[in-house]
Motif scaffolding. Structure first.
Motif, PDB file in Angstrom:
ATOM      1  N   GLU A  34      43.900  -9.208  26.761  1.00 53.70           N
ATOM      2  CA  GLU A  34      42.835  -8.748  25.861  1.00 53.70           C
ATOM      3  C   GLU A  34      42.987  -7.262  25.550  1.00 53.70           C
ATOM      4  OE1 GLU A  34      39.352  -9.881  27.971  1.00 53.70           O
ATOM      5  OE2 GLU A  34      39.627 -12.038  27.592  1.00 53.70           O
ATOM      6  N   LYS A  35      43.349  -6.479  26.558  1.00 50.22           N
ATOM      7  CA  LYS A  35      43.583  -5.044  26.316  1.00 50.22           C
ATOM      8  C   LYS A  35      44.754  -4.838  25.363  1.00 50.22           C
ATOM      9  CE  LYS A  35      43.839  -3.765  30.683  1.00 50.22           C
ATOM     10  NZ  LYS A  35      44.124  -2.871  31.824  1.00 50.22           N
ATOM     11  N   ILE A  36      45.824  -5.581  25.572  1.00 48.66           N
ATOM     12  CA  ILE A  36      47.003  -5.436  24.716  1.00 48.66           C
ATOM     13  C   ILE A  36      46.656  -5.838  23.282  1.00 48.66           C
ATOM     14  CG2 ILE A  36      49.360  -6.234  24.286  1.00 48.66           C
ATOM     15  CD1 ILE A  36      49.615  -6.644  27.353  1.00 48.66           C
ATOM     16  N   ALA A  37      45.936  -6.941  23.125  1.00 43.74           N
ATOM     17  CA  ALA A  37      45.569  -7.402  21.779  1.00 43.74           C
ATOM     18  C   ALA A  37      44.698  -6.375  21.066  1.00 43.74           C
ATOM     19  CB  ALA A  37      44.844  -8.743  21.878  1.00 43.74           C
ATOM     20  N   ALA A  38      43.825  -5.710  21.808  1.00 44.02           N
ATOM     21  CA  ALA A  38      42.918  -4.737  21.194  1.00 44.02           C
ATOM     22  C   ALA A  38      43.634  -3.454  20.804  1.00 44.02           C
ATOM     23  CB  ALA A  38      41.768  -4.429  22.153  1.00 44.02           C
ATOM     24  N   HIS A  39      44.659  -3.061  21.559  1.00 47.33           N
ATOM     25  CA  HIS A  39      45.272  -1.748  21.339  1.00 47.33           C
ATOM     26  C   HIS A  39      46.724  -1.812  20.888  1.00 47.33           C
ATOM     27  CE1 HIS A  39      41.739   0.208  23.023  1.00 47.33           C
ATOM     28  NE2 HIS A  39      41.747  -0.720  23.970  1.00 47.33           N
ATOM     29  N   ALA A  40      47.295  -3.023  20.876  1.00 48.08           N
ATOM     30  CA  ALA A  40      48.668  -3.205  20.389  1.00 48.08           C
ATOM     31  C   ALA A  40      48.731  -4.521  19.623  1.00 48.08           C
ATOM     32  CB  ALA A  40      49.663  -3.200  21.546  1.00 48.08           C
ATOM     33  N   PRO A  41      47.991  -4.624  18.522  1.00 46.53           N
ATOM     34  CA  PRO A  41      47.885  -5.896  17.803  1.00 46.53           C
ATOM     35  C   PRO A  41      49.241  -6.439  17.370  1.00 46.53           C
ATOM     36  CG  PRO A  41      47.108  -4.049  16.462  1.00 46.53           C
ATOM     37  CD  PRO A  41      47.275  -3.532  17.846  1.00 46.53           C
ATOM     38  N   ALA A  42      49.401  -7.748  17.546  1.00 47.87           N
ATOM     39  CA  ALA A  42      50.608  -8.476  17.148  1.00 47.87           C
ATOM     40  C   ALA A  42      51.845  -8.090  17.960  1.00 47.87           C
ATOM     41  CB  ALA A  42      50.893  -8.307  15.650  1.00 47.87           C
ATOM     42  N   ALA A  43      51.638  -7.407  19.086  1.00 50.78           N
ATOM     43  CA  ALA A  43      52.770  -7.025  19.935  1.00 50.78           C
ATOM     44  C   ALA A  43      53.354  -8.250  20.621  1.00 50.78           C
ATOM     45  CB  ALA A  43      52.333  -6.010  20.983  1.00 50.78           C
ATOM     46  N   GLN A  44      54.613  -8.120  21.048  1.00 50.86           N
ATOM     47  CA  GLN A  44      55.246  -9.159  21.848  1.00 50.86           C
ATOM     48  C   GLN A  44      54.829  -8.992  23.306  1.00 50.86           C
ATOM     49  OE1 GLN A  44      59.451  -8.588  21.055  1.00 50.86           O
ATOM     50  NE2 GLN A  44      59.422 -10.235  19.538  1.00 50.86           N
ATOM     51  N   VAL A  45      54.583 -10.097  23.979  1.00 50.59           N
ATOM     52  CA  VAL A  45      54.212 -10.048  25.392  1.00 50.59           C
ATOM     53  C   VAL A  45      55.034 -11.071  26.169  1.00 50.59           C
ATOM     54  CG1 VAL A  45      51.853  -9.210  25.037  1.00 50.59           C
ATOM     55  CG2 VAL A  45      52.305 -11.669  25.048  1.00 50.59           C
ATOM     56  N   TYR A  46      55.336 -10.707  27.417  1.00 47.29           N
ATOM     57  CA  TYR A  46      55.921 -11.681  28.331  1.00 47.29           C
ATOM     58  C   TYR A  46      55.048 -11.722  29.577  1.00 47.29           C
ATOM     59  CZ  TYR A  46      58.215  -7.441  30.238  1.00 47.29           C
ATOM     60  OH  TYR A  46      58.483  -6.194  30.745  1.00 47.29           O
ATOM     61  N   ILE A  47      54.977 -12.897  30.175  1.00 45.56           N
ATOM     62  CA  ILE A  47      54.085 -13.135  31.306  1.00 45.56           C
ATOM     63  C   ILE A  47      54.887 -13.037  32.595  1.00 45.56           C
ATOM     64  CG2 ILE A  47      52.435 -14.705  32.354  1.00 45.56           C
ATOM     65  CD1 ILE A  47      51.689 -13.633  29.533  1.00 45.56           C
ATOM     66  N   ARG A  48      54.397 -12.206  33.512  1.00 47.63           N
ATOM     67  CA  ARG A  48      55.093 -12.067  34.790  1.00 47.63           C
ATOM     68  C   ARG A  48      54.645 -13.155  35.756  1.00 47.63           C
ATOM     69  NH1 ARG A  48      56.710  -6.739  38.318  1.00 47.63           N
ATOM     70  NH2 ARG A  48      57.298  -7.850  40.216  1.00 47.63           N
ATOM     71  N   LEU A  49      55.631 -13.794  36.377  1.00 47.71           N
ATOM     72  CA  LEU A  49      55.388 -14.873  37.331  1.00 47.71           C
ATOM     73  C   LEU A  49      55.516 -14.384  38.770  1.00 47.71           C
ATOM     74  CD1 LEU A  49      57.484 -17.568  35.459  1.00 47.71           C
ATOM     75  CD2 LEU A  49      55.034 -17.753  35.916  1.00 47.71           C
ATOM     76  N   LEU A  50      54.711 -14.969  39.629  1.00 48.95           N
ATOM     77  CA  LEU A  50      54.848 -14.703  41.059  1.00 48.95           C
ATOM     78  C   LEU A  50      56.156 -15.291  41.589  1.00 48.95           C
ATOM     79  CD1 LEU A  50      51.291 -15.583  42.426  1.00 48.95           C
ATOM     80  CD2 LEU A  50      52.398 -13.348  42.642  1.00 48.95           C
ATOM     81  N   VAL A  51      56.768 -14.591  42.534  1.00 47.98           N
ATOM     82  CA  VAL A  51      57.924 -15.128  43.256  1.00 47.98           C
ATOM     83  C   VAL A  51      57.465 -15.395  44.684  1.00 47.98           C
ATOM     84  CG1 VAL A  51      60.229 -14.619  44.144  1.00 47.98           C
ATOM     85  CG2 VAL A  51      59.619 -13.973  41.801  1.00 47.98           C
ATOM     86  N   GLY A  52      57.333 -16.664  45.017  1.00 42.93           N
ATOM     87  CA  GLY A  52      56.763 -17.030  46.308  1.00 42.93           C
ATOM     88  C   GLY A  52      57.735 -16.916  47.465  1.00 42.93           C
ATOM     89  N   VAL A  53      59.021 -17.092  47.200  1.00 47.11           N
ATOM     90  CA  VAL A  53      60.030 -17.052  48.253  1.00 47.11           C
ATOM     91  C   VAL A  53      61.034 -15.962  47.923  1.00 47.11           C
ATOM     92  CG1 VAL A  53      61.816 -18.328  49.482  1.00 47.11           C
ATOM     93  CG2 VAL A  53      59.759 -19.513  48.699  1.00 47.11           C
TER      94      VAL A  53
END
Length: 390
Positions: free
Chosen positions: A133-152
């Motif tokens: 939501e912060k990125i959408a409000a202040h960097a509209p139409a930006a590219q985003v990647y989602i960081r995943l947890l590494v469990g092991v």
């Protein structure tokens, strides 16, 4: 003394280039100083690049933000992973194009997102809905990647829990990002700093691949896989040659992910650690009782002035003195401050010359990463770690 086991691969560590040693031998240092060789940074960049192939190297600026290092990497064509407004500004000041900078911290101030967007950065990381939501409000139409947890993780310095989300949430975030007008492009993860063997990537990669393919099955178009860092430096434990290591990782990635269109890698330690040597001095050699088996060796640098990664004795730095070659004995290595936590190695004492005394010079090898950035501004009145670039 050097703590190198037989068979350890250390092409950049077994013999420091002569200009580094020549410089150190020709100068005196009034306080702890890390001497950095940008030629070694360039050489390591090309070794990693040869193995990573089509992957784009985004240097993790947090490892060492020295402007001369950033400038050298800009000249070689590197991209950058920045964690803050300050790191973005540093990269830009050294000539990096905004398109080559990723704002990889998943916890960002709104005004810093706006700053990054304003200077041309268009690639951002997130691991939660509020961050999107912060990125959408202040960097509209930006590219985003989602960081995943590494469990092991088999890394010497795991990076679990604080950053990333689980696979189910990641899938939801891809959908939410698109609903917010952002462009979700893929995933990132980090296997953990100082992952000494490429085979240690197998379990994390397999877990991440399940989420990757689940996202594709849901109709998400994924074009980016950010494999993060983890590329090792030599600290006494056997590691693979950088080119072979990187190529092995890439082979695993291609086998599991089907050759993603765009791959990012974020080496930090593995790129700059072996480019630095800290010149330190012995302040005191003593025992706590007449029958102590180990001496206490106090240096003029400790955990609060650059050697924070000795926390838990995770990183085992290589030590050399002018008196190497003679009889040695076990030592507990400690720093100069009046804090009882300022002890580097006690559970596994280091072997140092028996005739070591106050005033002797100690070289701490492969300290180009996470030393200057972890050095305090002056805890206990001791000055920050000095930096000299050659």
């Amino acid at each position: 003394m050097t703590m190198q086991p037989a068979g350890a691969f250390a092409p950049l560590s077994s013999a420091v280039p002569s200009r580094l040693d020549d410089y150190i031998n020709a100068h005196s240092f009034e306080r702890p100083t890390v001497v950095l060789d940008t030629d070694r940074v360039r050489a390591q960049y090309h070794r990693l690049k040869a193995g990573l192939g089509r992957a784009h190297i985004h240097y993790a600026v947090k490892a060492n933000p020295e402007p001369a290092i950033l400038a050298a990497l800009v000249a070689e064509g590197a991209s950058f992973d920045a964690a803050s407004r300050g790191e973005i500004a540093l990269c830009l000041a050294q000539g990096a194009a905004p398109a080559r900078i990723s704002f990889g911290n998943t916890v960002k101030r709104a005004s810093d997102i706006a700053y990054a967007y304003g200077v041309g950065v268009r690639l951002f990381a997130a691991d939660s809905a509020p961050e999107l939501e912060k990125i959408a409000a202040h960097a509209p139409a930006a590219q985003v990647y989602i960081r995943l947890l590494v469990g092991v993780s088999e890394a010497d310095w795991p990076l679990s829990r604080k950053f990333g989300c689980d696979g189910a949430m990641a899938l939801e975030l891809l959908t939410q990002a698109r609903a917010l007008g952002l462009v979700p492009v893929g995933f990132s993860f980090h296997v953990g700093s100082q992952t000494r063997r490429a085979e240690m990537w197998a379990a994390p990669l397999a877990a991440i691949a399940k989420t990757w393919h689940a996202a594709q099955a849901q109709g998400h178009v994924l074009t980016l896989l950010n494999i993060g860092g983890g590329f090792p430096a030599f600290y006494g434990e056997t590691i693979e040659a950088p080119t072979e290591y990187a190529a092995n990782v890439m082979a695993q990635v291609d086998a599991l992910f089907g050759a993603p269109a765009h791959i990012m890698a974020e080496p930090g330690r593995g790129l700059v650690a072996e480019a630095g040597v800290i010149v330190a001095e012995v302040l005191l050699v003593s025992r706590k009782s007449a029958d102590d088996l180990a001496r206490w060796v106090y240096l003029d640098i400790g955990r609060f002035s650059g050697l924070a990664e000795t926390e838990g004795e995770a990183i085992r730095y290589q030590l050399e003195t002018d008196k190497d070659g003679g009889p040695e004995g076990p030592c507990i290595l400690a720093g100069p401050s009046c804090d009882s936590a300022d002890v580097m190695y006690e559970k596994r004492p280091v072997l140092l010359p028996l005739d070591l005394v106050a005033g002797d010079r100690v070289l701490i090898r492969n300290t180009g990463a996470y030393t200057t950035t972890y050095s305090s501004v002056g805890f206990n009145g001791f000055p920050p770690l000095d930096v000299c670039v050659i």
